[in-house]
Design an enzyme around this catalytic site. Structure first.
Site, PDB file in Angstrom:
ATOM      1  N   HIS A 407       8.152  -5.205  19.636  1.00  0.00           N
ATOM      2  CA  HIS A 407       8.197  -6.029  18.407  1.00  0.00           C
ATOM      3  C   HIS A 407       6.931  -6.004  17.597  1.00  0.00           C
ATOM      4  CE1 HIS A 407      12.217  -7.010  19.781  1.00  0.00           C
ATOM      5  NE2 HIS A 407      11.890  -7.478  20.958  1.00  0.00           N
ATOM      6  N   HIS A 435      -0.593 -12.905  17.765  1.00  0.00           N
ATOM      7  CA  HIS A 435       0.277 -11.625  17.301  1.00  0.00           C
ATOM      8  C   HIS A 435       0.210 -11.367  16.042  1.00  0.00           C
ATOM      9  CE1 HIS A 435       3.391 -14.559  17.509  1.00  0.00           C
ATOM     10  NE2 HIS A 435       3.767 -13.944  16.535  1.00  0.00           N
ATOM     11  N   HIS A 437       2.188  -9.743  12.288  1.00  0.00           N
ATOM     12  CA  HIS A 437       3.525  -9.124  11.574  1.00  0.00           C
ATOM     13  C   HIS A 437       2.976  -8.369  10.427  1.00  0.00           C
ATOM     14  CE1 HIS A 437       6.325 -11.851  13.726  1.00  0.00           C
ATOM     15  NE2 HIS A 437       5.332 -12.981  13.944  1.00  0.00           N
ATOM     16  N   GLU A 447       5.170 -12.853   7.023  1.00  0.00           N
ATOM     17  CA  GLU A 447       6.450 -13.551   6.904  1.00  0.00           C
ATOM     18  C   GLU A 447       6.518 -14.796   6.007  1.00  0.00           C
ATOM     19  OE1 GLU A 447       8.548 -12.812  10.923  1.00  0.00           O
ATOM     20  OE2 GLU A 447       7.106 -14.320  11.319  1.00  0.00           O
ATOM     21  N   THR A 540       9.744 -17.641  14.782  1.00  0.00           N
ATOM     22  CA  THR A 540      10.384 -16.767  13.697  1.00  0.00           C
ATOM     23  C   THR A 540      11.040 -15.637  14.465  1.00  0.00           C
ATOM     24  OG1 THR A 540       8.236 -15.467  13.626  1.00  0.00           O
ATOM     25  CG2 THR A 540       8.595 -17.272  11.925  1.00  0.00           C
TER      26      THR A 540
END
Length: 636
Positions: A407, A435, A437, A447, A540
Site C-alpha cells: 500500500h 509512511h 501517500h 490525503e 486513513t
C-alpha cells in the site's frame, strides 16, 4: 564520456611534473637517500586496460565506485515517459562565426575543443542554460562494440559525446564537480553511407596520429554532425565515464543514430595511436568503460516512441483461444472473490476507499480522515503550544526498517524510544513508524488538502499514547494515536531523503524489506514546526479507527520532481512473481468534517484564500472607468 576538459590533462600533468622535479631535486641534494621515483603514474594515470583499467579506477579515484555512475544499459521497456522533456533549443549549433575548433589526440580519444563563441543548449527539461565546450568519441575494434551506453542489449560501433557546462560556471573545470554542472548529449553510430560532414574531421587524423598531437581545423556547424530527428531521447542522472568520474552529469542519449561508413570507422581504429611518437604504435581503440549498475535511478524518455515494449513470446494459435480467455476471466472473478473474502483492501477499483465500510464499518463513521482544511474557518487555539521532540535527533540504538506493504513505503522505528509531548496535548506519545501517500502527478497525492489544494505527497509520522504498552492496544482508544502530517511541494533535491529513496530497488515489491542506516528523523522535517492545524479524526486506512489526534503542519517539505518519480515508479504493489503495478495514488479522498472543528496554533494559519475573481475585480473596475472616459471624450 571522457573527462570534460581533457585539455586540462596538460595542466594536471605539468603540475605533477613540477612537483616531481622538485621532489627529485630535494632527494638528489641528499645523494645517499635517492633510490627510485616512479614517473609512470604521473597525474594518477589511467587507461582502458590492464592494471590501470576501469576495474581499478576506484582505487585512485573513489568517486568511480559511486552509486550513480555512467554509462548504463537503457532497457526501453522499463523507461518512463516524461512530457517535461521537451525539444531542445540549440543556439549557435548551426553557426561557425567566431567559433574555432581544435582537434587533438589526448591518448584516450579524439577530441574537438570548441573555442570562441560556444554554442548554447536550453530546453529539453533543463532548468538552466549549458554551453558546449568539446566533443569526443568512443569506439571499438569491431562493429559489435564501441559505444559506452547500450540500448536494449545492443552496443554500437561508436558513440559521440558533446560535453556542455552550466552557464552558471566559467568552464568545465569549474563545473565538473558541481551537482548538475555538466550536460552531455550522447549519439550512437551505425555503419552506412559515407558521412561528408565527419570526413572534414577524419581527414585530419594523420595530423594527430600520436598522443598530444593537435591541429586547428576549419569550423563545422555542430548541428550538421547530428541526426535529423532529435525529438526522441533518454534522460538520466549519471557521471563522467572516465576518471575522476564525478556524478555531476545530466545525460541525454538520443534514439536516432548517426550513419558513418566502414572506411571512416576503420580510420578511427587504425589512424590514431594511444602512444607518443617516440614509442611503439598501439591503436587507440576499445576506449569505452563497461556498463555500470543503474541502482535506484530511473531512466526517462521524451515521448512514447522511446518506450519500446518487449516482443511477446509467440504462442501457436488454435481453436482453444476463446476457451482460454473464458477460463482466465473466471479465474479473475475467483481471485476477486477471494480478495473480498480475506477482507483485502486497496486503492484500486473493487477494493478501493468507497468499499472499505463494507468490511470495516468504522470507515463509514462521522469523524473520519483525511479532511479538507478551510483556513478561513479555522479557530485560533492558544493552547496549541510548541512541541517537545525527544530523541528525534538521536541515531544511537535506533533501528530503521523500511518495507513495502503493498500500500505504501513504511519505515518502522524500534530500539531507543522517540517521543513527542506538548502541542496542546497532555499525554506523551511514542513514535511507531512513518509512511507516505503520493499521486501519479504533481496536482494530487496528499490525503489532506488546504483550501481545496492537494499536494503531490504527504508524510505521516505515527505515534501511540505512552499510557498503553503497544500500538495495537492504543489504536482503538480515545486519543490513543497522534499523527504528525507533512505536505510536500516540488522544489530542489532534498538529500535528507536519500537514505530512503536509494534503497527503493531493495523494496521494489510487496513484502520486501531492508534495514536503513539510521539518520536523525528531525532532518526530514521543515524548519517551522510552530504553525499547524489540529483536529480529531481517524486512521486513513482500514480499520479507520477514530482514535487519532491529527497535527498538520503549515510549512511544506520540498522534494525534487526526480525524487517524486522514484516514489511513483520504483515501488510496486504486487509480489515479485506478479506483473508490476506501481504504487501510486495511494490516498483516501477527503471525508466530511461534520460536527468537528479545525484549530490553528498561530494567527498566520488563519486566512482567506485569494481567488482570481477577487484579484481581477479592481482591475475590471479600473478598465471600465477608462472605457467610460474614452467613450465620453469621443462623443463630446
Amino acid at each position: 564520456m571522457c573527462s570534460p576538459g581533457m585539455h586540462l590533462s596538460a595542466l594536471f600533468y605539468s603540475r605533477s611534473t613540477l612537483f616531481m622535479v622538485f621532489a627529485v631535486a630535494v632527494l638528489l641534494a641528499r645523494a645517499d637517500s635517492f633510490v627510485h621515483v616512479d614517473f609512470h603514474r604521473h597525474g594518477n594515470d589511467w587507461s582502458y586496460g590492464g592494471e590501470h583499467g576501469p576495474t581499478h579506477w576506484h582505487a585512485v579515484f573513489p568517486t568511480c565506485g559511486g552509486e550513480n555512475q555512467s554509462p548504463i544499459h537503457i532497457e526501453t521497456h522499463k523507461v518512463f515517459v516524461n512530457h517535461k522533456l521537451t525539444a531542445f533549443e540549440m543556439e549557435g549549433y548551426d553557426q561557425i562565426q567566431n567559433l574555432n575548433m581544435s582537434l587533438k589526440n589526448n591518448g584516450h580519444t579524439v577530441q574537438v575543443d570548441l573555442l570562441g563563441v560556444q554554442p548554447r543548449l536550453r530546453g529539453g527539461g533543463l532548468s538552466r542554460d549549458y554551453q558546449a565546450a568539446q566533443f569526443h568519441f568512443h569506439w571499438g575494434a569491431t562493429d559489435d562494440r564501441g559505444s559506452e551506453h547500450a540500448l536494449d542489449n545492443k552496443h554500437y560501433p561508436m558513440e559521440m559525446h558533446i560535453v556542455h557546462h552550466s552557464s552558471h560556471y566559467s568552464g568545465l573545470s569549474d563545473a565538473m564537480d558541481k551537482a548538475e554542472g555538466l550536460k552531455v548529449l550522447g549519439f550512437f553510430f551505425e555503419i552506412g553511407e559515407e558521412n561528408e560532414q565527419f570526413e572534414k574531421i577524419i581527414s585530419h587524423f594523420k595530423e594527430i596520429a600520436h598522443k598530444d598531437d593537435h591541429v586547428e581545423i576549419e569550423a563545422i556547424p555542430l548541428r550538421s554532425l547530428l541526426p535529423s530527428d532529435l525529438s526522441t531521447y533518454y534522460r538520466y542522472q549519471g557521471s563522467l565515464t572516465t576518471p575522476p568520474c564525478y556524478e555531476s552529469v545530466i545525460w541525454t542519449v538520443f534514439q536516432e543514430t548517426i550513419q558513418i561508413s566502414k572506411r571512416q570507422l576503420d580510420i578511427f581504429r587504425h589512424e590514431v595511436k594511444q602512444n607518443l611518437p617516440t614509442e611503439p604504435d598501439i591503436d587507440l581503440t576499445d576506449d569505452f568503460r563497461p556498463i555500470q549498475p543503474l541502482n535506484s535511478r530511473n531512466i526517462y524518455t521524451s515521448n512514447i516512441n522511446g518506450r519500446i515494449q518487449q516482443e511477446p513470446v509467440s504462442r501457436p494459435q488454435n481453436s482453444a483461444k476463446v476457451l482460454t480467455v473464458s477460463i482466465s476471466y473466471m479465474i479473475s472473478l475467483l481471485m476477486f472473490a477471494l480478495i473480498r473474502l480475506c477482507n483485502e483492501w486497496g486503492y484500486e477499483p473493487g477494493i478501493g476507499p468507497s468499499t472499505w465500510h463494507t468490511d470495516y464499518p468504522q470507515c463509514g463513521g462521522s469523524s473520519q480522515s483525511p479532511i479538507s482544511v478551510d483556513t478561513a474557518a479555522a479557530v485560533l487555539d492558544s493552547n496549541l503550544t510548541t512541541f517537545t521532540f525527544n530523541g528525534y535527533n538521536n541515531i544511537n540504538n535506533v533501528r530503521m526498517s523500511m518495507k513495502n506493504n503493498g500500500h505504501t513505503v513504511q519505515i518502522d522505528l524500534t530500539g531507543k524510544l522517540m517521543t513527542i509531548s506538548g502541542g496542546g496535548v497532555k499525554d506523551t506519545y511514542r513514535t511507531k513508524q512513518f509512511h507516505f501517500h503520493w499521486g501519479s502527478e504533481d496536482r494530487r497525492g496528499s490525503e489532506h488538502d488546504i483550501n481545496d489544494k492537494h499536494f503531490p505527497m504527504e508524510m505521516h509520522v505515527v505515534h501511540y499514547n505512552s499510557k498503553y504498552n503497544t500500538f495495537d492496544e492504543a489504536v482503538n482508544q480515545t486519543n490513543g494515536l497522534h499523527v504528525l502530517a507533512f505536505l510536500f511541494e516540488v522544489g530542489e533535491v532534498n538529500h535528507h531523503f536519500d537514505e530512503i529513496i536509494h534503497h527503493f530497488y531493495q523494496i521494489a515489491h510487496k513484502a520486501d524489506h531492508v534495514d536503513l542506516t539510521t539518520f536523525p528523523l528531525a532532518e526530514l522535517f521543515p524548519e517551522d514546526l510552530k504553525v499547524y492545524y489540529r483536529y480529531h479524526g481517524s486512521l486513513t486506512t482500514p480499520p479507520c479507527s477514530e482514535s487519532v489526534i491529527w497535527t498538520i503542519f503549515k510549512e511544506t517539505i520540498k522534494i525534487s520532481e526526480d525524487q517524486l518519480m522514484k516514489f511513483r515508479h520504483n515501488v510496486h504493489r504486487n509480489y515479485a512473481n506478479e506483473t508490476d503495478r506501481d504504487i501510486s495514488n495511494d490516498f483516501r479522498p477527503t471525508q466530511p468534517l461534520n460536527h468537528r472543528f479545525v484549530y490553528a496554533s498561530d494567527p498566520s494559519a488563519i486566512y482567506k484564500p485569494i481567488s482570481a475573481s477577487r484579484v481581477n475585480k479592481p482591475l475590471s473596475i479600473f478598465v471600465l472607468g477608462i472605457s467610460v472616459l474614452i467613450f465620453f471624450n469621443c462623443r463630446f
